[in-house]
Design an enzyme around this catalytic site. Sequence first.
Site, PDB file in Angstrom:
ATOM      1  N   ASP A 150       0.826  -1.201   0.000  1.00 50.70           N
ATOM      2  CA  ASP A 150       0.000   0.000   0.000  1.00 50.70           C
ATOM      3  C   ASP A 150       0.872   1.268   0.000  1.00 50.70           C
ATOM      4  O   ASP A 150       1.863   1.346   0.743  1.00 50.70           O
ATOM      5  CB  ASP A 150      -0.857  -0.034   1.284  1.00 50.70           C
ATOM      6  N   GLU A 207      14.401 -15.485   0.878  1.00 47.33           N
ATOM      7  CA  GLU A 207      14.650 -16.551   1.866  1.00 47.33           C
ATOM      8  C   GLU A 207      13.618 -17.667   1.726  1.00 47.33           C
ATOM      9  O   GLU A 207      13.823 -18.788   2.168  1.00 47.33           O
ATOM     10  CB  GLU A 207      14.537 -16.000   3.303  1.00 47.33           C
TER      11      GLU A 207
HETATM   12  O1  ISL Z   1      -8.663   6.889  -3.326  1.00 48.28           O
HETATM   13  C1  ISL Z   1      -7.853   7.709  -3.007  1.00 48.28           C
HETATM   14  C2  ISL Z   1      -8.194   8.937  -2.242  1.00 48.28           C
HETATM   15  O2  ISL Z   1      -9.527   9.000  -1.860  1.00 48.28           O
HETATM   16  C3  ISL Z   1      -6.461   7.422  -3.337  1.00 48.28           C
HETATM   17  O3  ISL Z   1      -5.692   8.545  -3.431  1.00 48.28           O
HETATM   18  C4  ISL Z   1      -5.909   6.396  -2.353  1.00 48.28           C
HETATM   19  O4  ISL Z   1      -5.877   6.936  -1.093  1.00 48.28           O
HETATM   20  C5  ISL Z   1      -4.549   5.967  -2.756  1.00 48.28           C
HETATM   21  O5  ISL Z   1      -4.738   5.218  -3.910  1.00 48.28           O
HETATM   22  C6  ISL Z   1      -3.855   5.110  -1.692  1.00 48.28           C
HETATM   23  O6  ISL Z   1      -4.636   3.992  -1.466  1.00 48.28           O
HETATM   24  C7  ISL Z   1      -4.289   3.039  -0.524  1.00 48.28           C
HETATM   25  O7  ISL Z   1      -3.985   3.590   0.733  1.00 48.28           O
HETATM   26  C8  ISL Z   1      -5.038   4.274   1.415  1.00 48.28           C
HETATM   27  C9  ISL Z   1      -6.320   3.455   1.449  1.00 48.28           C
HETATM   28  O8  ISL Z   1      -7.382   4.277   1.879  1.00 48.28           O
HETATM   29  C10 ISL Z   1      -6.647   2.879   0.089  1.00 48.28           C
HETATM   30  O9  ISL Z   1      -7.809   2.090   0.149  1.00 48.28           O
HETATM   31  C11 ISL Z   1      -5.461   2.088  -0.364  1.00 48.28           C
HETATM   32  O10 ISL Z   1      -5.669   1.400  -1.564  1.00 48.28           O
HETATM   33  C12 ISL Z   1      -4.535   4.532   2.799  1.00 48.28           C
HETATM   34  O11 ISL Z   1      -4.035   3.334   3.336  1.00 48.28           O
END
Ligand code: ISL
Length: 548
Positions: free
Chosen positions: A212, A264
């Site tokens: 993420d 690993e």
């Molecule tokens: O959908 C977005 C904003 O409303 C994107 O910018 C999103 O936050 C971005 O793609 C990062 O996403 C990931 O991390 C976020 C989470 O909310 C998303 O569901 C995840 O896919 C924070 O952990």
Amino acid sequence: MTDSTAKSDWWRSAVIYQIYPRSFADSNGDGLGDLPGISARLPQLSELLIDAVWLSPFYTSPQRDAGYDVADYCDVDPVFGTLDDFDYLVAEAKRLDLRVIIDLVPNHTSSDHVWFRDAVAAGPGSPERSHYLFRDGRGVDGTEPPNNWQSVFGGPAWTRLTGPDGTPEQWYLHLFDVSQPDLDWTDPWVHEQFHDILRFWLRRGVDGFRVDVAHGLVKKVGLPDYSPPADDDSASMTAPGDVPYWAQPGVHKIYREWHSVLAEFGPDRILCAEAWVEPLSKLADWVRPDEMQQAFNFRFLEAPWSAPAIRDAIADSIEAFDTVGAAPTWVLSNHDVVRHASRLGMNPPPPQGVGIGRGTEPKPDAALGLRRARAETLLMLALPGGAYLYQGEELGLPEDTELADSARQDPAFYRTHGAVYGRDGCRVPIPWEADAPGFGFSPTGKSWLPQPAEWARFARDRQEAEPNGTLRMYRDAIALRRDLKLGSGAVEWLTGYADDIVAFRNGAVTIISNVGETRVALPAGTIVQSSEPLSGRELPPNVTAWLA
Ligand code: ISL
């Protein structure tokens, strides 16, 4: 084992299906999907001939951002089940020749995580605080945030603590919700914790991790102020230039370390970056031979319905990934974007993260959107590289554009005071059986987001019965892709077609997508098409055909 799952570089051509656990299948009737629900549906899912599933987070979490706020990286939240349920899921997946990828959230923890609680309690200057980005405020008495950064979900990216006696204290950084404090990846202790977390799940048999916000972990030294360009929308993660919190060069050391940890456990475990990085030549840094194996290709997802834009996205992606020896990936939908069956029925679609709601006008053209979505999916499944699918797209599921504001749960909706609808519309629990309570999602009919009544027609059992249905198209195309080895093939562009046609060969197959508005003559031999059977040798607008 199938050919593609047995190979150590299986991921180079794999079809990977994203399961969003809270909305996939609910076994205990509480209205929230869970791990036993997933295990029970895996045999049905494997009929799609996918190679792997990716599970969005199911870890212990207060669920302030649907589980992307993790309070314990090494346990299952009781709402999703137990570690035993997870082990059973992995065993069941292996029995079905499916690999399992899980989500890792290293940019931030939940504010309920014991690391953050200890840091708050330990006070300024303590070793515990050095795991996160705590800073004194600016201005008189530190009343101003340490810098001007804004949260991706809207509002300031800093929140000030209040001490036990009510005295204002230090500030902490959260690029996302206030409940998601950012870790400080300059702290070696943080690195060690994540090595242990990776090993914990690798020992339990997972095949890899979707990482993420893989472009956000390292912040520029000194945390300098940054103002995005005026035309940037709040959810944008790809602002051009040097953004002090995205794509900082220091992130790559982390992934080199992780690469070694995965090694690993054998040569076939993978890391896939969720990195909103442009241009593609820069994104390719994430998939250099000693870093990650895959990175989501959002350039392809964001391409408008235009043949030159689609062709360029494909050509640029193949070229960029090829320079580092990586295979490209393709994706059209996930749990953060408007489902492509709706997105492609809008011109222009809302910017990423903004979503669609009751006040959005005009609404997507549902029939056009689905027709284009099927055409673009069929095009995508003919491309060499890995392909990611998002649960429900195989049913032709649209975005739920009519969710009541009162039902919404996305923190982006609340942090922007409703200015942004957010992502709930693509997260509504999926329909399995048209005539069952909750369309078979849950035995009680409960559903954490309400399902639209008209979704009966998208239910899997209805789709099964439709010879020209979306489900049948996905199944046929994935089977052919596998038999004809399209995932490990190459794109050879065909000339002689109008500019609004995307036409290429991959091995023995010719792929033609009509992205224009007039019918186009087809060469002989159709094997699959994205619409009802073709009449005559012409391809209508918004349809893709594979010919051999
Ligand atoms: O959908 C977005 C904003 O409303 C994107 O910018 C999103 O936050 C971005 O793609 C990062 O996403 C990931 O991390 C976020 C989470 O909310 C998303 O569901 C995840 O896919 C924070 O952990």
